[in-house]
Design a protein around this motif. Structure first.
Motif, PDB file in Angstrom:
ATOM      1  N   THR A 289      70.224  41.053  33.731  1.00 39.14           N
ATOM      2  CA  THR A 289      69.184  42.039  33.428  1.00 39.14           C
ATOM      3  C   THR A 289      68.375  41.588  32.207  1.00 39.14           C
ATOM      4  N   LEU A 290      69.072  41.063  31.187  1.00 41.08           N
ATOM      5  CA  LEU A 290      68.378  40.610  29.969  1.00 41.08           C
ATOM      6  C   LEU A 290      67.468  39.413  30.264  1.00 41.08           C
ATOM      7  N   ILE A 291      67.933  38.510  31.119  1.00 37.73           N
ATOM      8  CA  ILE A 291      67.133  37.327  31.469  1.00 37.73           C
ATOM      9  C   ILE A 291      65.854  37.754  32.180  1.00 37.73           C
ATOM     10  N   LYS A 292      66.004  38.680  33.103  1.00 41.34           N
ATOM     11  CA  LYS A 292      64.845  39.156  33.852  1.00 41.34           C
ATOM     12  C   LYS A 292      63.865  39.874  32.920  1.00 41.34           C
ATOM     13  N   ARG A 293      64.412  40.633  31.975  1.00 40.63           N
ATOM     14  CA  ARG A 293      63.583  41.373  31.029  1.00 40.63           C
ATOM     15  C   ARG A 293      62.724  40.416  30.185  1.00 40.63           C
ATOM     16  N   ASP A 294      63.289  39.267  29.814  1.00 41.30           N
ATOM     17  CA  ASP A 294      62.518  38.256  29.058  1.00 41.30           C
ATOM     18  C   ASP A 294      61.236  37.898  29.800  1.00 41.30           C
ATOM     19  N   PHE A 295      61.379  37.628  31.088  1.00 39.81           N
ATOM     20  CA  PHE A 295      60.211  37.246  31.888  1.00 39.81           C
ATOM     21  C   PHE A 295      59.232  38.419  32.002  1.00 39.81           C
ATOM     22  N   GLU A 296      59.769  39.613  32.248  1.00 39.52           N
ATOM     23  CA  GLU A 296      58.897  40.792  32.396  1.00 39.52           C
ATOM     24  C   GLU A 296      58.060  41.007  31.135  1.00 39.52           C
TER      25      GLU A 296
ATOM     26  N   ILE B  23      56.659  28.583  36.775  1.00 40.05           N
ATOM     27  CA  ILE B  23      57.352  29.811  37.150  1.00 40.05           C
ATOM     28  C   ILE B  23      56.315  30.930  37.210  1.00 40.05           C
ATOM     29  N   GLY B  24      56.351  31.743  38.248  1.00 38.00           N
ATOM     30  CA  GLY B  24      55.315  32.754  38.435  1.00 38.00           C
ATOM     31  C   GLY B  24      55.818  34.178  38.354  1.00 38.00           C
ATOM     32  N   ARG B  25      54.877  35.101  38.463  1.00 35.37           N
ATOM     33  CA  ARG B  25      55.212  36.520  38.568  1.00 35.37           C
ATOM     34  C   ARG B  25      55.799  36.765  39.947  1.00 35.37           C
ATOM     35  N   PRO B  26      56.571  37.846  40.114  1.00 34.23           N
ATOM     36  CA  PRO B  26      57.124  38.130  41.444  1.00 34.23           C
ATOM     37  C   PRO B  26      56.009  38.204  42.503  1.00 34.23           C
ATOM     38  N   PHE B  27      56.203  37.544  43.595  1.00 33.22           N
ATOM     39  CA  PHE B  27      55.281  37.527  44.741  1.00 33.22           C
ATOM     40  C   PHE B  27      53.896  36.964  44.410  1.00 33.22           C
ATOM     41  N   ASP B  28      53.816  36.184  43.348  1.00 32.50           N
ATOM     42  CA  ASP B  28      52.554  35.510  43.039  1.00 32.50           C
ATOM     43  C   ASP B  28      52.725  33.992  43.176  1.00 32.50           C
TER      44      ASP B  28
END
Lengths: 95, 493
Positions: free
Chosen positions: B386-393, B462-467
């Motif tokens: 969850t923390l890793i994903k939050r970094d990208f968000e 590395i891209g945004r989700p679905f981009d």
């Protein structure tokens, strides 16, 4: 945390993998190397963090409760090592 | 005209449409190239009769003015995709003799669009490996060699057969899968292009499962454009995979020429890892300059939990693998080794059928899921995810459109060079790619240069989700700026 030889035997049994006595020590070393590598996660403050359950925000899809496929018994058993009359055969389980 | 297997997929498609050559001729050129390249051990199964029959059917459709987007284009299929009537092994002894009675959705999509199947490609056993040295059917040898050396080099893994076959011109493109870097790392090692799309973009139905929350299919090809064309056919919603996403597949090929003007590209400082070779740092800097010169803004960003991704992966992925691989029990398919009772039959079958790396991962997974350890290991790893994903968000919310990193921490290494007793040394290959799987994001690797020894080096976006579209656009800029790179000299034929 690290595992001893007895734990290696126990994990192997839980995983249903036969392990010979000679394999225990090398496996113990390899598993402990991996466990030492992941040890650093213990130092992270995860207070109040939700564990991830789905990597994309999505609701589990539902479908109508209807039969959509089936009647493929011959296909399903076609790759089994031993079958009889469309059944999987296993060694005797109940005496 | 050069040999037909030298064409890019886009060139071959256009040549077929213009009727400059037939699908049969194009397929035959590949069948011949494969027969001469067995030293690479890239194909586990060759299906030349089927390929030529499919090519003839394509020629008939092309003659009638019909034909799908991939009509008549010969491809290789990673042997993790179930193919109806063609042996599927996942490069494991435990699936020896398994012939699926169904087709994976991704490969079915390719045949729907007219593609031709050349055969099944070697891989690391159950896609567990970073060098294609764990296959039960032998190592894949990279077509690349170091300057002035004839030492065998690894193609990377797990999609090593796919990457080697594409680099050696043994197919126009190939399917691959990526759980922690298995598309992008071999692409970087072989000077090819590989994209792992967003989790949910491609159906996982009919792909032998490794770690279900991380696995995604994607293509390996020789150009960014070719990878965009292939992903366009592979992707799409499938009601048989509940995690496949019900959104329209964009025109990926149209995005290739979009450019990067006005985009903000993030450079994450945490990827500047200790001991990174100067060549990799220089490549990365050059990539940023290329994007800047094409009109992008470069911004340093922080992804603070980066270094936790790999250790967390080595809890989550083995845990899911131990569960997924429980199905190989000597009852329903593949190998059976008898025992004195049913439990010893299971144990003997799995002992004989699984290779060392697979056993290791099943056992780690079993351990971290076992009573008393579940919270300390598995739940904690999922929190860190969850923390890793939050970094990208956070980075994306602050206006970053895509992130540029090296694809791998080094160029390809020699066969057997990393056969040390410590499995972690091999795992470190995926340090730049694994974060993307943990966060479910799309990532593309494309060649950007050669190292001093003449081996390819790749960059990752590395891209945004679905981009994925932005990745194709930026990837094209890097591909063009890098210019025509050397290619492997043919030593195997």
């Amino acid at each position: 945390m690290s595992v001893d030889a007895q734990t290696v035997r126990r994990i192997a049994h839980l995983a249903r993998i036969a392990v010979s006595e000679e394999e225990v020590a090398p496996l113990q070393g390899e598993l402990n190397a991996i466990l030492a590598f992941v040890e650093q996660l213990g130092a992270v403050d995860v207070t109040g963090v939700e564990p991830m359950t789905s990597v994309t925000p999505m609701r589990m899809k539902r479908r109508e409760d209807a039969i959509t496929e089936g009647d493929r018994a011959a296909d399903i058993v076609a790759n089994a090592p031993e079958t009889e009359d469309g059944y999987f055969l296993v060694p005797k389980v109940v005496e | 005209m050069s040999a037909l297997n030298e064409l890019t997929l886009a060139e071959a498609r256009d040549g077929l449409k213009a009727r400059s050559f037939s699908a049969r001729e194009l397929t035959q050129a590949h069948v011949d190239a494969i027969a001469e390249a067995r030293a690479l051990n890239a194909y586990l199964v060759e299906t030349p009769e089927r390929a030529l029959a499919m090519a003839d059917a394509s020629d008939a459709r092309l003659a009638a003015g019909e034909g799908g987007p991939l009509e008549g284009l010969p491809l290789g299929i990673k042997d993790l995709f179930c193919t109806e009537g063609v042996a599927t092994t996942a490069a494991s002894r435990i699936l020896e003799g398994f012939t699926p009675h169904y087709e994976s959705r991704v490969s079915e999509n390719l045949w729907r669009d007219g593609a031709v199947m050349l055969g099944k490609l070697n891989l690391d056993e159950f896609a567990m490996g970073s060098s294609n040295e764990t296959s039960a059917y032998g190592d894949v040898i990279s077509p690349w060699r170091r300057n002035g050396s004839d030492a065998a080099i690894v193609p990377g893994g797990s999609s090593g057969g796919s990457a080697a076959a594409v680099a050696a011109r043994l197919c126009l493109g190939a399917t691959a899968t990526d759980t922690g870097g298995s598309i992008r790392q071999p692409a970087a090692f072989t000077g090819t292009v590989g994209i792992k799309p967003t989790y949910g973009r491609c159906s996982r139905w009919g792909i032998v499962a490794f770690a279900s929350s991380l696995d995604q299919a994607g293509p390996i090809a020789r150009t960014v454009r070719d990878s965009a064309i292939l992903l366009g056919s592979m992707a799409g919603h499938d009601p048989r995979d509940t995690t496949s996403v019900d959104i329209a597949v964009p025109d990926f090929e149209a995005a290739v020429s979009r450019g990067v003007k006005g985009l903000t590209i993030g450079i994450p400082r945490e990827y500047r890892v200790e001991g990174m070779p100067a060549e990799i740092q220089a490549l990365w800097d050059r990539g940023a300059e290329w994007l800047k010169a094409a009109g992008a803004t470069i911004r340093e960003i922080s992804l603070p939990h980066t270094k936790l991704a790999l250790p967390a992966y080595y809890i989550v992925a083995p845990a899911e693998a131990s569960s997924n691989l429980a199905r190989y029990d000597g009852v329903r398919y593949g190998l059976r080794v008898p025992g004195k009772d049913i439990v010893s039959m299971y144990e003997n079958t799995r002992a004989a059928g699984f290779g060392r790396e697979v056993k290791r991962r099943i056992m780690i997974g079993t351990y971290v899921l076992s009573a008393g350890y579940y919270d300390a290991y598995y739940v904690r790893a999922q929190k860190i995810r969850t923390l890793i994903k939050r970094d990208f968000e956070t980075a994306y919310a602050e206006g970053v459109d895509a992130i540029l990193t090296p694809a791998t921490p080094s160029a390809a290494f020699g066969i057997g060079e990393k056969a040390s007793a410590d499995p972690v040394e091999m795992y470190l290959n995926d340090v730049f790619t694994v974060t993307v799987n943990m966060a479910g994001l799309p990532g593309i690797a494309m060649p950007a240069g050669l190292d001093a020894q003449g081996l390819p080096l790749g960059l990752q976006l590395i891209g945004r989700p679905f981009d994925e579209e932005t990745l194709f656009a930026a990837g094209q800029v890097i591909e063009e700026a890098a210019g025509v790179l050397a290619r492997p000299k043919v030593w195997w034929a």
